[in-house]
Write an enzyme that holds these catalytic residues in place. Structure first.
Site, PDB file in Angstrom:
ATOM      1  N   ASP A 253      18.802 -20.463 -30.215  1.00  0.00           N
ATOM      2  CA  ASP A 253      19.095 -19.122 -29.668  1.00  0.00           C
ATOM      3  C   ASP A 253      19.058 -18.058 -30.769  1.00  0.00           C
ATOM      4  OD1 ASP A 253      20.045 -17.006 -28.227  1.00  0.00           O
ATOM      5  OD2 ASP A 253      21.936 -17.946 -27.649  1.00  0.00           O
ATOM      6  N   ASP A 313      19.953 -12.742 -20.262  1.00  0.00           N
ATOM      7  CA  ASP A 313      20.853 -13.725 -19.652  1.00  0.00           C
ATOM      8  C   ASP A 313      21.005 -13.491 -18.151  1.00  0.00           C
ATOM      9  OD1 ASP A 313      21.144 -14.496 -22.250  1.00  0.00           O
ATOM     10  OD2 ASP A 313      23.335 -14.459 -22.233  1.00  0.00           O
TER      11      ASP A 313
HETATM   12  C1  GLA Z   1      22.938 -16.215 -25.400  1.00  0.00           C
HETATM   13  C2  GLA Z   1      22.061 -17.085 -24.517  1.00  0.00           C
HETATM   14  C3  GLA Z   1      22.917 -17.738 -23.460  1.00  0.00           C
HETATM   15  C4  GLA Z   1      24.011 -18.573 -24.123  1.00  0.00           C
HETATM   16  C5  GLA Z   1      24.832 -17.702 -25.065  1.00  0.00           C
HETATM   17  C6  GLA Z   1      25.796 -18.524 -25.894  1.00  0.00           C
HETATM   18  O1  GLA Z   1      23.475 -15.143 -24.699  1.00  0.00           O
HETATM   19  O2  GLA Z   1      21.035 -16.335 -23.946  1.00  0.00           O
HETATM   20  O3  GLA Z   1      22.118 -18.567 -22.619  1.00  0.00           O
HETATM   21  O4  GLA Z   1      23.410 -19.624 -24.823  1.00  0.00           O
HETATM   22  O5  GLA Z   1      23.993 -16.991 -25.953  1.00  0.00           O
HETATM   23  O6  GLA Z   1      26.496 -17.762 -26.817  1.00  0.00           O
END
Ligand code: GLA
Length: 487
Positions: A253, A313
């Site tokens: 990520d 997200d």
């Molecule tokens: C980002 C990702 C999410 C999750 C969070 C965890 O926002 O896009 O899917 O993994 O981080 O902190």
């Protein structure tokens, strides 16, 4: 008295309050015991504030206004929630960040975070394919429901539930821990898990003993989104640690990498972990999470990626879910066996959409050959939610070996998606985007399969349907879907 504050016997102009200057405070402790210090460097002109907020994991340029003693600082005009809000209280700032209240005091020299060393990633080259994910990966991930409230016990219970619910046998095999499992690095730089995960290797063995696979999460930055240690400068070492634990899947990520790199570096930075995973000694499926930035669909497979996020997200709302799927449309040519576009994990069963909307969520993900990572509490599912997640006819569309991603052939209130399938048939989804029930028609001429339908099934009603005069019409509830397989 707007703009003025009563102060004992005196009345002072609100603009006399000042947040100007450098401030520092500890917001909270992470689950690995590390403090999240927040350093604010603010400049005030009249009631306008601007400056920088630096934390252990992020750097934000912020702007805001002071009203009386209160201020809210935003990092972009589109942000709905301030990065930090608070009040000037004498020689302190009383602040709230991510719902955690804390106090900042004037900073001393040396309180600021030292800059990170910039490590230039290796030159671009094509990382050979790991041969995995011939169909979109399926499983469960902890983030959508549990966020940071995830631990060893819950993951074991999820693994059990994957078996007893029938999820595993339907193809959901990955059990993936998202952010907040990390502890700290030891003197040799080896990353350990925090107290919520006392023995990762034993946990992986437990998951494997259930006939399931085990996934984990890290970041190319020094810190993850939730500010835990990332793999920056430790890529090969972490890949080997994950392999030694028995990890089968890594979600990687971007978030904290923003402190070091720009979007121009995305490909090279992701490639570094792609290489590291290939040399880890264990096949590890590679999931890129960079919110669709940098045209990832054009290079995701070249860095060894098996899937890459095409969107921000997801949240458990109709608006978020449908917005994410619309962003998939331009990426269709880039999906195929071994490498998939990822509109984010499923929200089915998390309670904020209705059952018709969840059926549409499932249908759209299957039509677009999206990875299917359930994000709900599978220990405790209603029959309706089980029937949605375990609809074998819909799952077969997602898992079709041809690996084509559907595209819409009709837009508007009745959006129609068509996905070619390996046996020469097509899957069709007609989504009622409107607020009232209506009738939808599938015309054979839209499907690209010639003029004659030999068989057709409704994949939610589980019945055969008959085309008359080249068309099939059915009623579709508001936000619902008509999903057919037509040959
Ligand atoms: C980002 C990702 C999410 C999750 C969070 C965890 O926002 O896009 O899917 O993994 O981080 O902190």
């Amino acid at each position: 008295m707007a703009g003025f504050v009563a102060f004992g016997l005196f009345t002072v102009a609100a603009s006399a309050q000042s947040a100007n200057g450098k401030w520092v405070g500890t917001q909270r402790l992470l689950d690995n015991g590390e403090p999240v210090r927040v350093y604010l460097d603010l400049h005030q002109t009249g009631t306008v504030l601007s400056g920088t907020i630096t934390t252990i994991g992020h750097v934000y340029e912020v702007k805001g206004t002071l009203t009386g003693s209160h201020f809210e600082l935003f990092s972009s005009p589109q942000d709905k929630k301030p990065r930090v809000k608070g009040d000037v209280a004498g020689n302190e700032l009383h602040l709230i960040r991510d719902d955690f209240p804390f106090v900042a005091v004037p900073a001393k020299p040396g309180d600021e975070y030292p800059p990170y060393e910039h490590i230039t990633p290796p030159a671009l080259h094509d990382v050979p394919s790991n041969g995995m994910a011939k169909t979109p990966p399926m499983g469960w991930n902890s983030w959508n429901l549990f966020q940071s409230n995830i631990d060893d016990k819950t993951v074991r219970e999820m693994a059990d539930a994957m078996v007893t619910s029938g999820m595993r046998d339907a193809g959901y095999v990955y059990v993936n821990i998202d952010d907040t499992w990390q502890g700290v690095r030891d003197a040799q730089g080896n990353l350990h898990a925090n107290k919520k995960f006392p023995d990762m290797k034993a946990l992986a063995e437990y998951v494997h003993s259930k006939g399931l696979k085990f996934g984990i999460y890290s970041s190319p930055g020094p810190r993850t989104c939730a500010e835990y240690p990332g793999s920056y400068g430790h890529e090969e070492q972490d890949a080997k640690t994950f392999a030694a634990w028995g990890v089968d899947y890594l979600k990687y990520d971007w978030c904290g990498a923003r402190m070091i790199y720009t979007h121009d570096d995305l490909q090279a930075v992701y490639q570094k972990m792609g290489d590291a995973l290939l040399h880890s000694g264990r096949p590890i499926l590679y999931s890129l999470c960079e919110y669709g930035s940098g045209n990832v669909e054009r290079w995701g497979a070249k860095v060894g990626g098996n899937l890459w996020r095409t969107t921000g997200d997801i949240s458990d709302t109709w608006t978020s879910m449908t917005a994410n799927i619309q962003k998939q449309i331009p990426t269709a040519p880039y999906a195929g066996p071994g490498h998939w576009n990822d509109p984010d994990m499923l929200e089915i069963g998390n309670g904020h959409m209705n059952d018709e909307e969840y059926k549409t969520h499932m249908s759209l993900w299957a039509l677009t050959a999206a990875p299917l990572l359930a994000g709900n509490d599978i220990r405790n599912m209603s029959q309706v939610i089980k029937d949605i997640l375990l609809n074998r006819e819909v799952l077969a569309v997602d898992q079709d070996p041809l690996g084509k991603q559907a595209s819409p052939v009709k837009h508007g209130d009745l959006q129609t998606w068509v996905k070619p399938l390996a046996d020469g048939s097509v899957a069709v989804g007609v989504v009622n985007m409107g607020d009232a029930a209506t009738t939808g028609t599938v015309n054979i001429s839209e499907l690209g399969i010639g003029a004659k339908v030999t068989s057709a099934r409704d994949l939610w009603r589980h019945t055969a349907v008959t085309f008359r005069d080249g068309a099939y019409t059915a009623s579709i509830p508001s936000h619902g879907v008509l999903m057919l397989r037509v040959k």
